[in-house]
Design a protein around this motif. Sequence first.
Motif, PDB file in Angstrom:
ATOM      1  N   GLY A  22       0.823  -1.218   0.000  1.00 40.40           N
ATOM      2  CA  GLY A  22       0.000   0.000   0.000  1.00 40.40           C
ATOM      3  C   GLY A  22       0.849   1.257   0.000  1.00 40.40           C
ATOM      4  N   ALA A  23       1.930   1.263   0.787  1.00 38.02           N
ATOM      5  CA  ALA A  23       2.827   2.424   0.827  1.00 38.02           C
ATOM      6  C   ALA A  23       3.502   2.637  -0.527  1.00 38.02           C
ATOM      7  N   VAL A  24       3.962   1.574  -1.148  1.00 36.40           N
ATOM      8  CA  VAL A  24       4.615   1.688  -2.456  1.00 36.40           C
ATOM      9  C   VAL A  24       3.629   2.196  -3.499  1.00 36.40           C
ATOM     10  N   VAL A  25       2.412   1.662  -3.491  1.00 39.52           N
ATOM     11  CA  VAL A  25       1.395   2.111  -4.450  1.00 39.52           C
ATOM     12  C   VAL A  25       1.043   3.575  -4.215  1.00 39.52           C
ATOM     13  N   TYR A  26       0.875   3.974  -2.961  1.00 34.31           N
ATOM     14  CA  TYR A  26       0.525   5.362  -2.647  1.00 34.31           C
ATOM     15  C   TYR A  26       1.620   6.322  -3.114  1.00 34.31           C
ATOM     16  N   PHE A  27       2.863   6.046  -2.755  1.00 32.08           N
ATOM     17  CA  PHE A  27       3.946   6.945  -3.120  1.00 32.08           C
ATOM     18  C   PHE A  27       4.207   6.954  -4.627  1.00 32.08           C
ATOM     19  N   SER A  28       3.997   5.823  -5.282  1.00 32.61           N
ATOM     20  CA  SER A  28       4.129   5.786  -6.746  1.00 32.61           C
ATOM     21  C   SER A  28       3.056   6.639  -7.407  1.00 32.61           C
ATOM     22  N   GLN A  29       1.841   6.532  -6.920  1.00 34.32           N
ATOM     23  CA  GLN A  29       0.745   7.325  -7.476  1.00 34.32           C
ATOM     24  C   GLN A  29       0.995   8.807  -7.238  1.00 34.32           C
ATOM     25  N   GLN A  30       1.463   9.182  -6.071  1.00 35.93           N
ATOM     26  CA  GLN A  30       1.752  10.584  -5.773  1.00 35.93           C
ATOM     27  C   GLN A  30       2.917  11.105  -6.611  1.00 35.93           C
ATOM     28  N   ALA A  31       3.894  10.257  -6.895  1.00 35.24           N
ATOM     29  CA  ALA A  31       5.020  10.676  -7.729  1.00 35.24           C
ATOM     30  C   ALA A  31       4.577  10.933  -9.163  1.00 35.24           C
ATOM     31  N   TYR A  32       3.508  10.285  -9.579  1.00 35.54           N
ATOM     32  CA  TYR A  32       3.040  10.480 -10.950  1.00 35.54           C
ATOM     33  C   TYR A  32       2.034  11.621 -11.069  1.00 35.54           C
ATOM     34  N   ALA A  40       2.230  17.171 -12.950  1.00 39.54           N
ATOM     35  CA  ALA A  40       2.298  18.576 -12.528  1.00 39.54           C
ATOM     36  C   ALA A  40       3.516  19.272 -13.123  1.00 39.54           C
ATOM     37  N   SER A  41       4.640  18.570 -13.205  1.00 44.00           N
ATOM     38  CA  SER A  41       5.829  19.206 -13.782  1.00 44.00           C
ATOM     39  C   SER A  41       5.634  19.480 -15.270  1.00 44.00           C
ATOM     40  N   ARG A  42       4.921  18.605 -15.970  1.00 45.62           N
ATOM     41  CA  ARG A  42       4.625  18.880 -17.389  1.00 45.62           C
ATOM     42  C   ARG A  42       3.722  20.101 -17.528  1.00 45.62           C
TER      43      ARG A  42
END
Length: 103
Positions: A22-32, A40-42
């Motif tokens: 769950g932590a990996v999925v959450y942080f991956s989703q937030q990074a995208y 957001a950077s685009r």
Amino acid sequence: MIIRHRWRTAAAQLALWLVATGAVVYFSQQAYVGAHGLVASREFEAEIATLSAQLASLKETRESYEHRIDLLSSDQLDPDLLDEEARVDLGWLHPNDRVVETR
């Protein structure tokens, strides 16, 4: 009792793996798609490009105005430009002027 101990160990490991996943999925989703993620950077880069183009346009406009102001300075007064500006401001026409209306 041994059965309960194995059950608790298996449940604890399963819970650990679920929390880690769950932590990996959450942080991956937030990074995208997060506030500072790739999407957001685009968007920020596109906004920077738009604002840079607008800044260049405004700089050109400012240079044009500064050039016209320089022409109206007391040491370089251009009589034609002064006459043109006075006629535009006052709405006067010379008898030899030709008026072309554009619509």
